[in-house]
Write an enzyme that holds these catalytic residues in place. Structure first.
Site, PDB file in Angstrom:
ATOM      1  N   GLY A  79      32.033  18.265   2.870  1.00 45.50           N
ATOM      2  CA  GLY A  79      32.719  19.514   2.546  1.00 45.50           C
ATOM      3  C   GLY A  79      34.003  19.319   1.762  1.00 45.50           C
ATOM      4  N   ASP A 100      28.873   7.414   0.636  1.00 46.19           N
ATOM      5  CA  ASP A 100      28.366   8.288   1.701  1.00 46.19           C
ATOM      6  C   ASP A 100      26.967   7.803   2.053  1.00 46.19           C
ATOM      7  OD1 ASP A 100      29.226  11.619   2.431  1.00 46.19           O
ATOM      8  OD2 ASP A 100      27.562  10.572   3.389  1.00 46.19           O
ATOM      9  N   CYS A 222      50.584   3.821   9.105  1.00 49.29           N
ATOM     10  CA  CYS A 222      49.150   3.762   8.810  1.00 49.29           C
ATOM     11  C   CYS A 222      48.405   4.537   9.882  1.00 49.29           C
ATOM     12  CB  CYS A 222      48.670   2.315   8.715  1.00 49.29           C
ATOM     13  SG  CYS A 222      48.241   1.545  10.286  1.00 49.29           S
ATOM     14  N   CYS A 246      27.404  22.091  17.067  1.00 49.85           N
ATOM     15  CA  CYS A 246      27.953  21.496  15.860  1.00 49.85           C
ATOM     16  C   CYS A 246      29.372  21.984  15.683  1.00 49.85           C
ATOM     17  CB  CYS A 246      27.101  21.866  14.638  1.00 49.85           C
ATOM     18  SG  CYS A 246      27.065  23.631  14.304  1.00 49.85           S
ATOM     19  N   CYS A 299      52.689  -1.953  15.325  1.00 54.16           N
ATOM     20  CA  CYS A 299      51.317  -1.488  15.028  1.00 54.16           C
ATOM     21  C   CYS A 299      50.306  -2.572  15.423  1.00 54.16           C
ATOM     22  CB  CYS A 299      51.178  -1.184  13.535  1.00 54.16           C
ATOM     23  SG  CYS A 299      49.528  -0.617  13.074  1.00 54.16           S
TER      24      CYS A 299
END
Lengths: 399, 399
Positions: A79, A100, A222, A246, A299
């Site tokens: 989307g 993807d 990050c 969904c 981190c």
């Protein structure tokens, strides 16, 4: 039994029908405009770049045509990612890398870009076809795989390092348009290791809020220092579907997020305006919080900690008057004091309630994930809340 | 001279080729999904409405499927209007009325929606073809004309009054997505006369700011009371082209404006969240000013003044406890005190300089048009600046 004459007649009929069919097909398939060698500002109806080159005359961008020199990787072509790729294509970006592993479904038709006849095609294949047709001047490289598996992750790293327009150059920017935590962490890990600037984007599962975030390893927090704010529980669509439910989604929210994302990509690449470090969108209230966050010195990602050292060393070496001399860079970095610069407005009850639970967060901002912090460092804006996602992050680290 | 056998062979060859051609054409043209009788929330890949109906389960919208009962008129099918129409189509709106008199050009390809092979087609024709293909459940009515000529204006008024889904019902909402002052004034005139709620949208000619505005005749300032703020000189694209220059435009800015416009359309029609009266977008700073404005009792449009009387009478008749009883309505009207509610942030130099020239305007807000005000009424937020557009408005009134 057909006579010779009848056969001849049939041949003529078939030939005519075939010509008609091919002509019709031609009209349907004649989708491409010729390539354009050089971007021009000429104001004629046939110039697809006239309205973009006008940004120079308007005093907004100094060198619009340099957009052709840049390569952007878009991870996730759903989307947000598909609209992001389309906007960059229409702006005349040099090269796009698309990642993807999903297929187009009719269930995606409530968002922009894909069309019903593409159902069943891989998203990267369908996207490349549409985008090439819109602007044949853009180079495309597509990868139909899941970046989070070990082999693919290594290949993904390799393409970020060497997928730029000129051979062996890294890409200029990575955009995260994925719908799950695992993929975001994979992009974060890759970009920390490579010292690659990237932008993260996301939309909540109730479809009415979203955000974008600029991550410059070593300079800003990050994804492992402090995951994005104002995102609701971020469960993979596939997990949800298995349970017969969904996430909600809207073309409006995703269009706005893609729009503010690509707008900031343009500002970043073409050096105009002020690039947002974090920009949220609350659709219920039309509220757009913005802020910036330093990295967390504790981190858990060792490459993030390494990049922080690199950044500190670079900053120390920089002559102090450079900020004044290089005005264009200053625009990008003018928020280096890192105070929160947050636009506050009355938030809806839900976010107010959530914010109330976290001591130091400004009204209207909620923490969507819990953040693992050994002890509080510079990222003091983010506080631990509940432990619910700790386990998930620990799992991620084991991968 | 061909033998009988050769002719038979040729017939078979041609037949095969024709079948192949027709199959290929079929694949290219097989663009439609079947119509869907009833919106369902079922989570299957083949359901284009599952992600929208999920808004009910998420507690965002009470009755999503009621979207099928609404009719929206989109005036101007350009950079903002085409994306607006596509978003509404993908959301499953009942009916769309599209008005435009322009043709698709390659010069439009730097904005979303239209494709190079549509160059030369009328915008409404090309849009209807694409949109019908995306969602055959939506009804379309297109008008390829300029609404500002007398005959067309009358027909336009007639369609707003009677173009709703059920015969002879007015449309539910009018969206102005036009690129010139004259067309905006025509929509304003029509909606004031009809008492028709509408939303205005616009993008500046330097492509880096835009706005949306809700106009409910009698309740809020109309376009003649106080034209929209934060819009640069608003010259018709055609006028600009004649001089060999054109306005700049970006798919990002137009996508964001269409996104916030349709999001507010959904909130207005489906009664959720808070509908913005005015929302600006400054792309250089990622700054989103919002505010609301009362109508001007001395407005030059007599229908606006009449609607103000109607609104006052309705408000006076409304039982005082209704606000408490009808909670959903309250959300929409909670800003009835009409103070400016403006989110301020540091604006860029250009807008700061402009704002400085106008006494009572908040920082970051500039007046793009001069507003004819006989004497100051309730619209005290807007001050006269220069006289440059007075003549144009006077001309409009003569039409």
């Amino acid at each position: 039994m057909a006579t010779m004459e009848e056969l001849k007649l049939r041949v003529r009929e078939l030939e005519n029908e075939l010509i008609k069919c091919k002509q019709k097909q031609c009209a349907t398939e004649q989708l491409h405009r010729p390539k354009i060698e050089k971007m021009s500002a000429e104001v004629v109806d046939s110039n697809p770049y006239s309205r973009l080159m006008a940004l120079k005359r308007m005093g907004i961008v100094d060198n619009y045509e340099s957009i052709r020199t840049f390569t952007v990787a878009v991870v996730g072509v759903g989307g947000v990612g598909s609209v992001t790729a389309e906007m960059l294509t229409r702006c005349g970006i040099g090269k796009l890398l698309l990642f993807d592993y999903d297929k187009v479904e009719l269930a995606n038709m409530n968002r922009l870009f894909f069309q019903p006849h593409q159902a069943g095609l891989s998203k990267v294949e369908a996207a490349e076809h549409t985008l090439r047709n819109i602007n044949p001047d853009v180079s495309f490289e597509t990868h139909n795989y899941n970046i989070t598996t070990l082999d693919n992750f290594n290949h993904f790293m390799e393409r970020l390092s060497h997928g730029g327009l000129e051979d062996d150059k890294p890409v200029d920017l990575v955009l995260s348009c994925v719908d799950n935590f695992e993929a975001r962490m994979a992009i974060n890990t890759a970009c920390n290791e490579l010292g690659q600037t990237w932008m993260e984007s996301g939309v909540s599962e109730n479809a009415v809020s979203g955000h974008i975030q600029l991550i410059n390893p070593g300079e800003t927090a990050c994804f492992a220092c402090a995951p994005p704010l104002v995102v609701a529980a971020n469960i993979d669509e596939k997990t949800l579907k298995r349970e017969g439910v969904c996430a909600a989604s809207l073309p409006t929210t995703m269009g706005v997020v893609a729009g503010i994302l690509v707008q900031n990509v343009l500002k970043y690449l073409l050096k105009f305006g002020r690039v947002s470090y974090y920009l949220g969108y609350n659709a219920m209230q039309d509220f757009f919080p913005s802020m910036a966050m330093k990295p967390n010195p504790q981190c858990n990602d060792r490459h993030c900690r390494r990049q922080q050292e690199v950044y500190k060393a670079q900053e120390a070496e920089r002559p102090k008057n450079e900020v004044i001399q290089v005005e264009e860079e200053e625009v990008l970095h003018e928020d280096n004091e890192w105070g929160i610069e947050l636009v506050s407005e009355e938030a809806n009850e839900e976010t107010q309630a959530a914010a109330a639970a976290v001591a130091d967060l400004p009204e209207g901002i909620t923490v969507a994930y819990t953040i693992p912090m050994a002890n509080k460092g510079d990222g003091e804006m983010v506080e631990e809340t509940e432990q619910s996602l700790e386990d998930l992050m620990a799992q991620m680290r084991k991968l």
